[in-house]
Design a protein around this motif. Structure first.
Motif, PDB file in Angstrom:
ATOM      1  N   UNK A  47      30.213  26.637  35.203  1.00  0.00           N
ATOM      2  CA  UNK A  47      29.286  26.643  36.337  1.00  0.00           C
ATOM      3  C   UNK A  47      30.039  26.385  37.636  1.00  0.00           C
ATOM      4  N   UNK A  48      31.012  25.496  37.606  1.00  0.00           N
ATOM      5  CA  UNK A  48      31.828  25.232  38.787  1.00  0.00           C
ATOM      6  C   UNK A  48      32.600  26.456  39.246  1.00  0.00           C
ATOM      7  N   UNK A  49      33.127  27.231  38.301  1.00  0.00           N
ATOM      8  CA  UNK A  49      33.833  28.468  38.638  1.00  0.00           C
ATOM      9  C   UNK A  49      32.868  29.468  39.274  1.00  0.00           C
ATOM     10  N   UNK A  50      31.675  29.614  38.714  1.00  0.00           N
ATOM     11  CA  UNK A  50      30.678  30.519  39.275  1.00  0.00           C
ATOM     12  C   UNK A  50      30.292  30.103  40.692  1.00  0.00           C
ATOM     13  N   UNK A  51      30.011  28.830  40.896  1.00  0.00           N
ATOM     14  CA  UNK A  51      29.635  28.350  42.225  1.00  0.00           C
ATOM     15  C   UNK A  51      30.775  28.570  43.221  1.00  0.00           C
ATOM     16  N   UNK A  52      31.998  28.313  42.800  1.00  0.00           N
ATOM     17  CA  UNK A  52      33.155  28.556  43.672  1.00  0.00           C
ATOM     18  C   UNK A  52      33.278  30.023  44.060  1.00  0.00           C
ATOM     19  N   UNK A  56      32.906  31.466  47.981  1.00  0.00           N
ATOM     20  CA  UNK A  56      34.012  32.151  48.644  1.00  0.00           C
ATOM     21  C   UNK A  56      33.768  33.632  48.845  1.00  0.00           C
ATOM     22  N   UNK A  57      32.655  34.141  48.330  1.00  0.00           N
ATOM     23  CA  UNK A  57      32.312  35.548  48.518  1.00  0.00           C
ATOM     24  C   UNK A  57      33.011  36.503  47.560  1.00  0.00           C
ATOM     25  N   UNK A  58      33.656  35.980  46.525  1.00  0.00           N
ATOM     26  CA  UNK A  58      34.379  36.845  45.585  1.00  0.00           C
ATOM     27  C   UNK A  58      33.468  37.793  44.827  1.00  0.00           C
ATOM     28  N   UNK A  59      32.173  37.508  44.786  1.00  0.00           N
ATOM     29  CA  UNK A  59      31.246  38.365  44.032  1.00  0.00           C
ATOM     30  C   UNK A  59      30.463  39.313  44.954  1.00  0.00           C
ATOM     31  N   UNK A  60      30.722  39.276  46.236  1.00  0.00           N
ATOM     32  CA  UNK A  60      29.925  40.054  47.185  1.00  0.00           C
ATOM     33  C   UNK A  60      30.044  41.564  46.988  1.00  0.00           C
ATOM     34  N   UNK A  61      31.176  42.051  46.539  1.00  0.00           N
ATOM     35  CA  UNK A  61      31.394  43.495  46.453  1.00  0.00           C
ATOM     36  C   UNK A  61      31.725  43.949  45.044  1.00  0.00           C
TER      37      UNK A  61
END
Length: 63
Positions: A47-52, A56-61
Motif C-alpha cells: 500500500x505504501x508503494x501504491x500511495x508513493x 509522485x504521478x508515476x501512474x498518471x500516463x
C-alpha cells in the motif's frame, strides 16, 4: 468483515465512489464505498508503494 473499522480520506467528505481502507490482523483491506462487498487484501508495504506512486504521478500516463 463488518467488524473492521473502515476509513476514508477526510477530503472525500460525503461523496460516493471513495476508496476506504481498514487494518486487519493479517494486513490491509481496501474497497470502493459504492461496492463494499468487493474487498482487496494487501500489505502495508505494498500500500505504501501504491500511495508513493500516486503522489509522485508515476501512474498518471500508464493507460
Amino acid at each position: 468483515m463488518s467488524q473492521l473499522n473502515w476509513r476514508k480520506s477526510t477530503f472525500s467528505e460525503n461523496q460516493a465512489n471513495c476508496v476506504e481502507i481498514a487494518a486487519a490482523p493479517d494486513g490491509i483491506r481496501m474497497r470502493e464505498s459504492d461496492e463494499p462487498d468487493a474487498v482487496i487484501h494487501t500489505t502495508p508495504a505494498a500500500l505504501g508503494v501504491l500511495i508513493g506512486a500516486i503522489k509522485t504521478g508515476r501512474l498518471d500516463h500508464t493507460l
